[in-house]
Scaffold this active site. Structure first.
Site, short mmCIF file in Angstrom:
data_model
loop_
_atom_site.label_atom_id
_atom_site.label_comp_id
_atom_site.label_asym_id
_atom_site.label_seq_id
_atom_site.Cartn_x
_atom_site.Cartn_y
_atom_site.Cartn_z
N LYS A 293 60.29 11.15 -21.38
CA LYS A 293 59.81 10.18 -22.39
C LYS A 293 60.92 9.79 -23.37
CE LYS A 293 55.81 9.61 -20.58
NZ LYS A 293 55.42 8.31 -20.01
N TYR B 270 58.83 16.90 -19.23
CA TYR B 270 58.05 15.71 -19.59
C TYR B 270 58.69 15.02 -20.80
CZ TYR B 270 54.10 12.87 -21.25
OH TYR B 270 53.31 11.83 -21.69
N1 LIG Z 1 47.18 11.07 -22.61
C1 LIG Z 1 48.06 11.24 -23.61
O1 LIG Z 1 47.79 11.99 -24.57
C2 LIG Z 1 49.36 10.52 -23.62
C3 LIG Z 1 49.81 9.76 -22.55
N2 LIG Z 1 51.02 9.13 -22.62
C4 LIG Z 1 51.53 8.32 -21.50
O2 LIG Z 1 50.64 7.24 -21.27
C5 LIG Z 1 50.63 6.91 -19.87
C6 LIG Z 1 49.19 6.93 -19.35
O3 LIG Z 1 48.66 8.23 -19.60
P1 LIG Z 1 47.12 8.60 -19.33
O4 LIG Z 1 46.30 7.39 -19.21
O5 LIG Z 1 46.77 9.63 -20.31
O6 LIG Z 1 47.25 9.29 -17.90
P2 LIG Z 1 46.15 9.51 -16.76
O7 LIG Z 1 46.63 10.66 -15.96
O8 LIG Z 1 44.79 9.55 -17.35
O9 LIG Z 1 46.26 8.16 -15.90
C7 LIG Z 1 47.49 7.85 -15.28
C8 LIG Z 1 47.25 6.87 -14.15
O10 LIG Z 1 48.53 6.64 -13.53
C9 LIG Z 1 48.36 6.71 -12.12
N3 LIG Z 1 49.61 7.10 -11.47
C10 LIG Z 1 50.18 8.34 -11.43
N4 LIG Z 1 51.29 8.33 -10.69
C11 LIG Z 1 51.46 7.05 -10.27
C12 LIG Z 1 52.42 6.41 -9.46
N5 LIG Z 1 53.44 7.10 -8.92
N6 LIG Z 1 52.29 5.09 -9.21
C13 LIG Z 1 51.25 4.38 -9.74
N7 LIG Z 1 50.30 4.95 -10.50
C14 LIG Z 1 50.39 6.26 -10.75
C15 LIG Z 1 47.26 7.75 -11.91
O11 LIG Z 1 46.66 7.64 -10.64
C16 LIG Z 1 46.32 7.44 -13.07
O12 LIG Z 1 45.34 6.47 -12.73
C17 LIG Z 1 51.55 7.93 -19.20
O13 LIG Z 1 52.83 7.38 -19.01
C18 LIG Z 1 51.60 9.08 -20.20
O14 LIG Z 1 52.77 9.83 -20.07
C19 LIG Z 1 51.82 9.21 -23.71
C20 LIG Z 1 51.42 9.94 -24.79
C21 LIG Z 1 50.17 10.65 -24.83
C1 LIG Z 2 51.25 15.84 -25.10
C2 LIG Z 2 51.89 14.55 -25.17
O1 LIG Z 2 52.57 14.27 -26.12
C3 LIG Z 2 51.75 13.64 -24.12
C4 LIG Z 2 50.81 13.89 -23.06
O2 LIG Z 2 52.43 12.65 -24.11
#
Ligand SMILES: NC(=O)C1=CN([C@@H]2O[C@H](COP(=O)(O)OP(=O)(O)OC[C@H]3O[C@@H](n4cnc5c(N)ncnc54)[C@H](O)[C@@H]3O)[C@@H](O)[C@H]2O)C=CC1
Ligand SMILES: CC(=O)C(C)=O
Length: 259
Positions: free
Chosen positions: A159, A155
């Site tokens: 990133k 992961y």
């Molecule tokens: N939650 C966290 O603590 C953090 C999240 N991020 C990044 O922020 C972004 C959003 O994360 P969250 O909202 O927490 O994730 P989440 O898992 O709550 O939501 C992600 C959304 O993306 C959709 N998705 C997944 N694969 C897909 C695809 N192939 N095509 C289109 N849509 C797709 C899912 O269906 C879901 O609705 C991600 O890129 C994640 O890596 C970065 C740092 C921290």
């Molecule tokens: C744990 C973390 O840094 C994520 C989900 O981006």
């Protein structure tokens, strides 16, 4: 009072978590919103909420890891709204695994979505924005794109890659009036962290909730990050106030990581 700005923003992964918050915040800023996710129901619900705010919305189901689906999504956006001003490549997945257990299939799956997907979104959006001679591309990285985290090796690699792509695209697209930046959240209370906590409890043999609690205890600002904390920063990146900023990957994490 909200002012319509006659601009169009597309948000991937907009059905839940951070993507949903970004879509709602940009709608409050006056953007019409294209919502993307892999499932129809979630984005239809967000679309209704956006219409309630008085903005137009358009929901497109597409898998960002598939190049043809991403290019079709951008074509549909331009057919529907006539333009694309802001592309938020937010969708991403996580997987918790010790380094030595990560398989080739694990690597392929996570790179396909987090890196290939971001690349396809940038390429397809840039084609439209170059014709417009303006646009803003905003990519989801993470504090995991700034330093390694145990059990999140692949992961983290995705990133870090997003930051590399962001910097390169910023340089290549600057002559076309396009800025490219990334956001790096910390520990955000979404489904993604529920999954991380669940898997960490299995690997570390600790109770459910323990990993997340310990992480929150280490946040200087003393609380978990909310999706709106990220969305507020993306609102700035999408606005004209960020016009002189490109190639940056800014951390919004309550003070855990300095970069
Ligand atoms: N939650 C966290 O603590 C953090 C999240 N991020 C990044 O922020 C972004 C959003 O994360 P969250 O909202 O927490 O994730 P989440 O898992 O709550 O939501 C992600 C959304 O993306 C959709 N998705 C997944 N694969 C897909 C695809 N192939 N095509 C289109 N849509 C797709 C899912 O269906 C879901 O609705 C991600 O890129 C994640 O890596 C970065 C740092 C921290
Ligand atoms: C744990 C973390 O840094 C994520 C989900 O981006």
């Amino acid at each position: 009072m909200k002012m319509k700005n006659n601009k169009v923003a597309l948000v991937t992964g907009a059905g839940a978590g951070i993507g949903r918050a970004i879509a709602m915040r940009l709608a409050s800023d006056g953007f019409d919103i294209v919502l993307n996710d892999i499932g129809e129901e979630s984005i239809k619900n967000v679309a209704s909420e956006i219409e309630e705010l008085g903005q137009k919305s358009f929901a497109i189901v597409a898998d960002i890891s598939k190049r043809d689906q991403v290019f079709s999504m951008i074509n549909q956006t331009v057919e529907h709204f006539g333009r694309l001003d802001v592309m938020v490549s937010n969708a991403g997945i996580v997987q918790v695994k010790p380094l030595l257990e990560i398989t080739e299939e694990d690597l392929e799956r996570i790179f396909r979505i987090n890196v290939f997907g971001t690349m396809f979104c940038m390429q397809a959006a840039a084609e439209v924005m170059i014709k417009q001679n303006s646009g803003k591309i905003i990519n989801a990285s993470s504090t995991s794109g700034k330093r390694g985290v145990e059990f999140l090796g692949h992961y983290c690699a995705t990133k870090f890659s997003v930051i590399g792509l962001t910097q390169t695209a910023a340089k290549e697209l600057a002559p076309h009036g396009i800025t490219v930046n990334a956001y790096c959240p910390g520990i955000v209370g979404t489904g993604m962290w529920e999954e991380i906590d669940r898997k960490m409890s299995e690997y570390m043999n600790v109770p459910l909730g323990e990993t997340l609690k310990n992480k929150i205890n280490g946040i200087p600002l003393g609380r978990i990050e909310e999706p709106i904390d990220v969305a507020n920063y993306v609102s700035f990146l999408a606005s004209e106030d960020s016009n002189y900023m490109t190639g940056q990957a800014v951390v919004i994490d309550g003070g855990m990581v300095f970069s």
